[in-house]
Design a protein around this motif. Structure first.
Motif, PDB file in Angstrom:
ATOM      1  N   GLN A 105      -1.766   3.707  10.063  1.00 13.14           N
ATOM      2  CA  GLN A 105      -3.098   4.543  10.097  1.00 13.14           C
ATOM      3  C   GLN A 105      -2.566   6.035   9.372  1.00 13.14           C
ATOM      4  OE1 GLN A 105      -4.934   4.253  13.760  1.00 13.14           O
ATOM      5  NE2 GLN A 105      -6.431   3.070  13.197  1.00 13.14           N
TER       6      GLN A 105
ATOM      7  N   TYR B 258       5.730   2.118   1.476  1.00 10.28           N
ATOM      8  CA  TYR B 258       4.221   1.844   1.141  1.00 10.28           C
ATOM      9  C   TYR B 258       3.476   3.206   0.835  1.00 10.28           C
ATOM     10  CZ  TYR B 258       0.443  -1.334   1.574  1.00 10.28           C
ATOM     11  OH  TYR B 258      -0.648  -2.276   1.546  1.00 10.28           O
TER      12      TYR B 258
ATOM     13  N   LEU C 204       0.612   5.518   0.426  1.00 12.48           N
ATOM     14  CA  LEU C 204      -0.897   5.318   0.967  1.00 12.48           C
ATOM     15  C   LEU C 204      -1.380   6.690   0.995  1.00 12.48           C
ATOM     16  CD1 LEU C 204      -0.042   6.040   4.280  1.00 12.48           C
ATOM     17  CD2 LEU C 204       0.050   3.517   4.471  1.00 12.48           C
TER      18      LEU C 204
ATOM     19  N   VAL D 123      -7.954   5.564   6.506  1.00 10.22           N
ATOM     20  CA  VAL D 123      -7.145   4.837   5.773  1.00 10.22           C
ATOM     21  C   VAL D 123      -6.254   3.788   6.683  1.00 10.22           C
ATOM     22  CG1 VAL D 123      -5.294   4.523   4.140  1.00 10.22           C
ATOM     23  CG2 VAL D 123      -7.019   6.186   3.605  1.00 10.22           C
ATOM     24  N   THR D 124      -6.436   2.623   6.725  1.00 11.50           N
ATOM     25  CA  THR D 124      -5.749   1.709   7.634  1.00 11.50           C
ATOM     26  C   THR D 124      -5.275   0.334   7.012  1.00 11.50           C
ATOM     27  OG1 THR D 124      -7.095   2.365   9.446  1.00 11.50           O
ATOM     28  CG2 THR D 124      -6.038   0.647   9.871  1.00 11.50           C
ATOM     29  N   PHE D 125      -4.000  -0.028   7.078  1.00 12.16           N
ATOM     30  CA  PHE D 125      -3.518  -1.297   6.448  1.00 12.16           C
ATOM     31  C   PHE D 125      -2.993  -2.075   7.329  1.00 12.16           C
ATOM     32  CE2 PHE D 125      -3.499   1.567   3.061  1.00 12.16           C
ATOM     33  CZ  PHE D 125      -4.399   1.116   2.113  1.00 12.16           C
ATOM     34  N   ASN D 126      -3.028  -3.190   7.539  1.00 10.40           N
ATOM     35  CA  ASN D 126      -2.202  -4.257   8.308  1.00 10.40           C
ATOM     36  C   ASN D 126      -1.223  -4.940   7.616  1.00 10.40           C
ATOM     37  OD1 ASN D 126      -1.800  -5.827  10.512  1.00 10.40           O
ATOM     38  ND2 ASN D 126      -2.794  -7.597   9.869  1.00 10.40           N
ATOM     39  N   LEU D 127       0.234  -4.739   7.966  1.00  8.70           N
ATOM     40  CA  LEU D 127       1.223  -5.330   7.310  1.00  8.70           C
ATOM     41  C   LEU D 127       1.956  -6.343   8.137  1.00  8.70           C
ATOM     42  CD1 LEU D 127       3.116  -2.228   5.937  1.00  8.70           C
ATOM     43  CD2 LEU D 127       1.375  -3.414   4.840  1.00  8.70           C
TER      44      LEU D 127
END
Length: 146
Positions: free
Chosen positions: A6, A52, A54, A139-143
């Protein structure tokens, strides 16, 4: 291994009314460790998080990584990310690494992250943590790394 990233304007972890880790602009990382995970795939995940992109660059696009954005990382263990939720109404944590082993691996990953990037803060493994954050975007990403 799973990491929920996040982008935050600020974040902190509080345990027993004491702040254990705090960052301003940066990435709050919730880290879930599976029973088949190891230090090698954990390092790959940490490396990916550090690279990453972002954060907004000069053109307003997500072109900068954490280092370029002069941010911090707050790394928080989160076994619930490993829950299997496809069936039923109760999460199944069978794929999570047992706590004793997960703690050792988590601590190794914290040490590795701190060796690769200077501003890494943490929570306390298996503690009753209160996580405060101001999500930026959101802004949220799942890795995931297998």
């Amino acid at each position: 291994m799973r990491a929920l990233l996040q982008r935050v304007l600020e974040a902190k972890v509080v345990v027993d009314a004491e702040t254990t880790g705090e960052i301003q602009k940066g990435i709050l990382v919730f880290l879930g460790i599976g029973k088949d995970d190891n230090l090698e795939n954990g390092k790959k995940l940490i490396d990916k998080i550090l690279k990453y992109r972002l954060f907004d660059d000069e053109q307003g696009k997500m072109g900068w990584n954490i280092s370029q954005a002069n941010g911090g990382i707050l790394l928080v263990s989160q076994f619930t990310l490993m829950a299997q939720t496809q069936k039923g109404l109760r999460p199944d944590f069978g794929s999570a690494m047992p706590p004793t082993d997960a703690k050792v691996l988590y601590e190794q990953l914290v040490e590795y992250a701190q060796s690769q990037f200077e501003n890494v803060q943490t929570g306390i493994f298996a503690a009753d943590m209160k996580v405060h954050l101001v999500n930026d975007g959101p802004v949220t990403f799942n890795l995931e790394i297998e």
